[in-house]
Design a protein around this motif. Structure first.
Motif, PDB file in Angstrom:
ATOM      1  N   VAL A  87       0.665  -1.107  -0.133  1.00  0.00           N
ATOM      2  CA  VAL A  87       0.055   0.085   0.116  1.00  0.00           C
ATOM      3  C   VAL A  87       0.856   1.261   0.008  1.00  0.00           C
ATOM      4  CG1 VAL A  87      -1.605   1.300   1.418  1.00  0.00           C
ATOM      5  CG2 VAL A  87      -1.866  -1.155   1.061  1.00  0.00           C
ATOM      6  N   ILE A  88       2.052   1.090   0.794  1.00  0.00           N
ATOM      7  CA  ILE A  88       2.934   2.357   1.003  1.00  0.00           C
ATOM      8  C   ILE A  88       3.390   2.551  -0.722  1.00  0.00           C
ATOM      9  CG2 ILE A  88       5.196   3.173   1.334  1.00  0.00           C
ATOM     10  CD1 ILE A  88       4.530   1.799   4.117  1.00  0.00           C
ATOM     11  N   ALA A  89       3.730   1.638  -1.363  1.00  0.00           N
ATOM     12  CA  ALA A  89       4.290   1.718  -2.633  1.00  0.00           C
ATOM     13  C   ALA A  89       3.248   2.025  -3.754  1.00  0.00           C
ATOM     14  CB  ALA A  89       4.764   0.112  -3.210  1.00  0.00           C
ATOM     15  N   ALA A  90       2.240   1.797  -3.356  1.00  0.00           N
ATOM     16  CA  ALA A  90       1.050   2.359  -4.251  1.00  0.00           C
ATOM     17  C   ALA A  90       0.785   3.998  -4.091  1.00  0.00           C
ATOM     18  CB  ALA A  90      -0.542   1.615  -3.624  1.00  0.00           C
ATOM     19  N   GLY A  91       1.021   4.156  -2.885  1.00  0.00           N
ATOM     20  CA  GLY A  91       0.970   5.744  -2.685  1.00  0.00           C
ATOM     21  C   GLY A  91       2.217   6.405  -3.283  1.00  0.00           C
ATOM     22  N   LEU A  92       3.175   5.722  -3.089  1.00  0.00           N
ATOM     23  CA  LEU A  92       4.249   6.332  -3.960  1.00  0.00           C
ATOM     24  C   LEU A  92       4.281   6.489  -5.556  1.00  0.00           C
ATOM     25  CD1 LEU A  92       7.342   4.825  -1.829  1.00  0.00           C
ATOM     26  CD2 LEU A  92       6.561   7.055  -1.772  1.00  0.00           C
ATOM     27  N   VAL A  93       3.359   5.643  -6.277  1.00  0.00           N
ATOM     28  CA  VAL A  93       3.097   5.438  -7.462  1.00  0.00           C
ATOM     29  C   VAL A  93       2.232   6.783  -7.617  1.00  0.00           C
ATOM     30  CG1 VAL A  93       1.631   4.499  -9.364  1.00  0.00           C
ATOM     31  CG2 VAL A  93       3.119   2.988  -7.871  1.00  0.00           C
ATOM     32  N   ILE A 227       0.061  -5.016  -5.672  1.00  0.00           N
ATOM     33  CA  ILE A 227      -0.714  -3.974  -5.122  1.00  0.00           C
ATOM     34  C   ILE A 227      -0.489  -2.629  -5.781  1.00  0.00           C
ATOM     35  CG2 ILE A 227      -1.373  -2.511  -2.992  1.00  0.00           C
ATOM     36  CD1 ILE A 227      -0.834  -5.116  -1.614  1.00  0.00           C
ATOM     37  N   ALA A 228       0.773  -2.292  -5.885  1.00  0.00           N
ATOM     38  CA  ALA A 228       1.029  -0.812  -6.512  1.00  0.00           C
ATOM     39  C   ALA A 228       0.611  -0.612  -7.783  1.00  0.00           C
ATOM     40  CB  ALA A 228       2.607  -0.642  -6.273  1.00  0.00           C
ATOM     41  N   PRO A 229       0.643  -1.443  -8.887  1.00  0.00           N
ATOM     42  CA  PRO A 229       0.158  -1.155 -10.158  1.00  0.00           C
ATOM     43  C   PRO A 229      -1.181  -0.642 -10.316  1.00  0.00           C
ATOM     44  CG  PRO A 229       1.445  -3.072 -10.234  1.00  0.00           C
ATOM     45  CD  PRO A 229       1.160  -2.859  -8.869  1.00  0.00           C
ATOM     46  N   ALA A 269      -1.589  10.479   1.448  1.00  0.00           N
ATOM     47  CA  ALA A 269      -2.734   9.940   2.256  1.00  0.00           C
ATOM     48  C   ALA A 269      -2.416   8.290   2.179  1.00  0.00           C
ATOM     49  CB  ALA A 269      -4.150  10.417   1.842  1.00  0.00           C
ATOM     50  N   THR A 270      -2.383   7.886   1.073  1.00  0.00           N
ATOM     51  CA  THR A 270      -2.240   6.269   1.021  1.00  0.00           C
ATOM     52  C   THR A 270      -1.062   5.808   1.526  1.00  0.00           C
ATOM     53  OG1 THR A 270      -3.641   6.200  -0.972  1.00  0.00           O
ATOM     54  CG2 THR A 270      -1.913   4.533  -0.682  1.00  0.00           C
ATOM     55  N   GLY A 278      -3.979   0.422   7.047  1.00  0.00           N
ATOM     56  CA  GLY A 278      -5.209   0.663   6.264  1.00  0.00           C
ATOM     57  C   GLY A 278      -5.137   0.347   4.691  1.00  0.00           C
ATOM     58  N   PRO A 279      -6.308   0.345   4.202  1.00  0.00           N
ATOM     59  CA  PRO A 279      -6.387   0.163   2.705  1.00  0.00           C
ATOM     60  C   PRO A 279      -6.115   1.349   2.018  1.00  0.00           C
ATOM     61  CG  PRO A 279      -8.696   0.370   3.722  1.00  0.00           C
ATOM     62  CD  PRO A 279      -7.564   0.222   4.966  1.00  0.00           C
ATOM     63  N   ALA A 280      -5.655   1.260   0.620  1.00  0.00           N
ATOM     64  CA  ALA A 280      -5.237   2.365  -0.156  1.00  0.00           C
ATOM     65  C   ALA A 280      -6.570   3.407  -0.003  1.00  0.00           C
ATOM     66  CB  ALA A 280      -5.173   2.014  -1.229  1.00  0.00           C
ATOM     67  N   ASN A 281      -6.237   4.705  -0.173  1.00  0.00           N
ATOM     68  CA  ASN A 281      -7.188   5.710   0.002  1.00  0.00           C
ATOM     69  C   ASN A 281      -7.546   6.164  -1.578  1.00  0.00           C
ATOM     70  OD1 ASN A 281      -8.134   6.211   2.667  1.00  0.00           O
ATOM     71  ND2 ASN A 281      -6.049   7.077   3.142  1.00  0.00           N
ATOM     72  N   THR A 282      -8.716   6.819  -1.565  1.00  0.00           N
ATOM     73  CA  THR A 282      -9.131   7.206  -3.011  1.00  0.00           C
ATOM     74  C   THR A 282     -10.321   8.386  -2.708  1.00  0.00           C
ATOM     75  OG1 THR A 282      -9.940   6.705  -5.124  1.00  0.00           O
ATOM     76  CG2 THR A 282     -10.781   5.363  -3.373  1.00  0.00           C
TER      77      THR A 282
END
Length: 407
Positions: A87-93, A227-229, A269-270, A278-282
Motif C-alpha cells: 500500500v505504501i508503494a501504491a501511494g508512492l506510485v 498492489i502498487a500497479p 494519504a495512501t 489501512g487500505p489504499a485511499n481514494t
C-alpha cells in the motif's frame, strides 16, 4: 463563525461521514484489514489531502475498492507487513504520477491509459471478485446455506430498493442502511455473537488493530507488484472524480490547486494508510453526491467529517461491533458492489464511445479480459509473481502504444 454556523457544520460533517461510512469500512471487512484502522486512515488521509490541495477541494478520502482483490490475496499469503509495504508503494506510485503530470501534463500521462485499457481493466477487477462475493453470501459447492441466503438476499433487496426508490440523502447511503437491516435480520436468526462487544473497552484499539498499527512494513517485490500497479488504474478514476467534484461545486480544480496537487494528496494519504495498516485511499463519489444534495461546498465540513472518522476509530466497542457483522451481510453488499465495479468499466467504454468494430480495440479488450480473469498468479522469478490483473493491464498498455489508433 457564530454558534449557529458551527452547529450547522457539525451536522453536515456528520451527514458526510454517514454517507461514506459504509463503503469505508466495507473494504477492510472484505480484505481482512481492521475497520478501526481504516477509519483512522480515512480521517488522517482526508486531512493530509486538504493540506496538499490548499484546503480548497471539498473531498473526503475513503478505502478504495480497486485494491480489494490484491490486498486480500497478499494478506492471506504474506501477512499484514507485506500489505503495508504494498500500500505504501501504491501511494508512492500516486506521488510519481503527480510529478509526471506536473512535468508533462495530464493528457500526456493519460495517453498511456485510454478508455480501451482502463474500461476492460476495471471490468476485470469486478469480475475477479465475483466468486468471493457469492462465497460470502453463503454459496458453496452448488448450494446456498439457508440462513446465509436469507440474510444476504435481504441485503441485496434493501440495496436495490434504496438505490432505486430512495430520495435525497437516503439514496446516498444504501450500503449503510443495508448493513443495518442485514445485521438486524442476522440477529433474529441467531448469527451475531455479542460476547466480544461486552468484553471490549469503550476507549482504545482492539488487539487486532494494535497489531496492524505496530507491525513494521515489509517490502517484497511480489507484494509490491501485486498492489502498487493498481494505482495507475485508480489514477484515471481520480481524474474523473475531481472533474465531477469541480462541476458540482462550480470551480476548476484542474487550474487551482491543479490535478498534480490532488494526486499528491491522494498519494501521501495512501502512504500514511499503508504505514498504519489501512487500505489504499481514494476520492469518494458519495462525497460529491452529498455536496450536490446539500448545496453546501465548504471544504471545512469535509475536514469535520474526517475528525468524526478519527474519533470513531478510537471507540473500542464501536470497532468490535463492526467486526461482529456476519459475513453474509457483507456478502449481500459485495454481490452488488463487485458487479457495479465491473459495470463501471463497461460504462467507461460506452461513455467514451469505444468502437469495437475496429480490430485493434477488440483485440486489446479481449486480451485484457481473458488474461485478467483467467490468470490467478504467474511466478516470473523465484518467489516473485504477478497477478492476472497486473499482467492484463501491462499487456493492455503495451498493445495500446504498439498499435496506435491511426494505424
Amino acid at each position: 463563525m457564530n454558534e449557529i454556523n458551527t452547529k450547522g457544520k457539525l451536522v453536515l460533517g456528520l451527514q458526510h461521514i454517514l454517507a461514506m461510512f459504509g463503503a469505508t469500512v466495507l473494504v477492510p471487512f472484505l480484505t481482512g484489514l481492521n475497520p478501526s484502522v481504516a477509519l483512522l486512515s480515512a480521517g488522517l488521509g482526508t486531512l493530509i489531502f486538504h493540506a496538499c490541495t490548499k484546503k480548497i477541494v471539498p473531498v473526503f478520502l475513503g478505502s478504495s475498492f480497486a485494491f480489494i482483490g490484491a490486498i486480500s490475496l497478499v494478506l492471506r499469503e504474506n501477512g499484514i507487513a507485506e500489505v503495508k509495504g504494498g500500500v505504501i508503494a501504491a501511494g508512492l506510485v500516486y506521488v510519481l504520477v503527480s510529478q509526471l503530470v506536473r512535468i508533462f501534463g495530464v493528457e500526456k500521462v493519460k495517453s498511456f491509459f485510454p478508455p480501451i485499457v482502463v474500461g476492460p481493466t476495471i471490468v476485470v477487477i469486478g469480475l475477479r471478485l465475483s466468486p468471493t462475493a457469492l462465497s460470502m453470501a453463503g454459496y458453496s459447492n452448488g448450494i446456498f446455506d439457508t440462513r446465509s441466503l436469507i440474510v444476504s438476499g435481504t441485503v441485496v433487496i434493501c440495496m436495490v430498493l434504496v438505490s432505486l426508490l430512495g430520495k435525497s440523502f437516503f439514496k446516498l447511503v444504501p450500503i449503510l442502511l443495508s448493513v443495518v437491516i442485514g445485521y438486524l435480520v442476522a440477529m433474529a436468526l441467531g448469527m451475531v455473537d455479542f460476547t466480544p462487544i461486552r468484553e471490549a473497552s469503550w476507549i482504545g484499539f482492539s488487539p487486532e488493530a494494535w497489531t496492524s498499527l505496530t507491525t513494521v512494513p515489509k517490502f517484497s517485490l511480489t507484494s509490491v507488484l501485486a498492489i502498487a500497479p493498481i494505482a495507475f488504474v485508480v489514477f484515471i478514476e481520480h481524474i474523473g472524480d475531481i472533474t465531477t467534484n469541480g462541476a458540482v461545486v462550480g470551480k476548476d480544480f484542474f487550474a487551482n490547486p491543479g490535478i498534480s496537487r490532488t494526486l499528491l494528496g491522494d498519494g501521501m494519504a495512501t502512504v500514511v494508510a499503508g504505514l498504519l495498516g489501512g487500505p489504499a485511499n481514494t476520492t469518494y463519489g458519495e462525497n460529491t453526491g452529498v455536496l450536490a444534495v446539500t448545496k453546501v461546498y465548504d471544504p471545512a465540513i469535509l475536514r469535520i467529517a474526517a475528525c468524526y472518522a478519527i474519533v470513531l476509530s478510537f471507540i473500542g466497542k464501536f470497532g468490535v461491533i463492526l467486526q461482529t457483522i456476519p459475513t453474509p451481510v457483507m456478502g449481500g453488499i459485495s454481490v452488488i458492489l463487485f458487479g457495479m465495479i465491473a459495470s463501471v468499466g463497461m460504462r467507461t467504454l460506452i461513455e467514451y464511445k469505444v468502437d469495437f468494430s475496429i480490430s485493434r480495440n477488440l483485440i486489446i479488450a479481449s486480451l485484457i479480459l481473458v488474461l485478467g480473469i483467467g490468470i490467478n498468479n504467474i511466478t516470473i522469478w523465484r518467489t516473485v509473481s504477478l497477478s492476472g490483473l497486473a499482467i492484463a493491464a501491462l499487456v493492455g498498455v503495451t498493445l495500446n502504444k504498439f498499435f496506435p489508433e491511426d494505424r
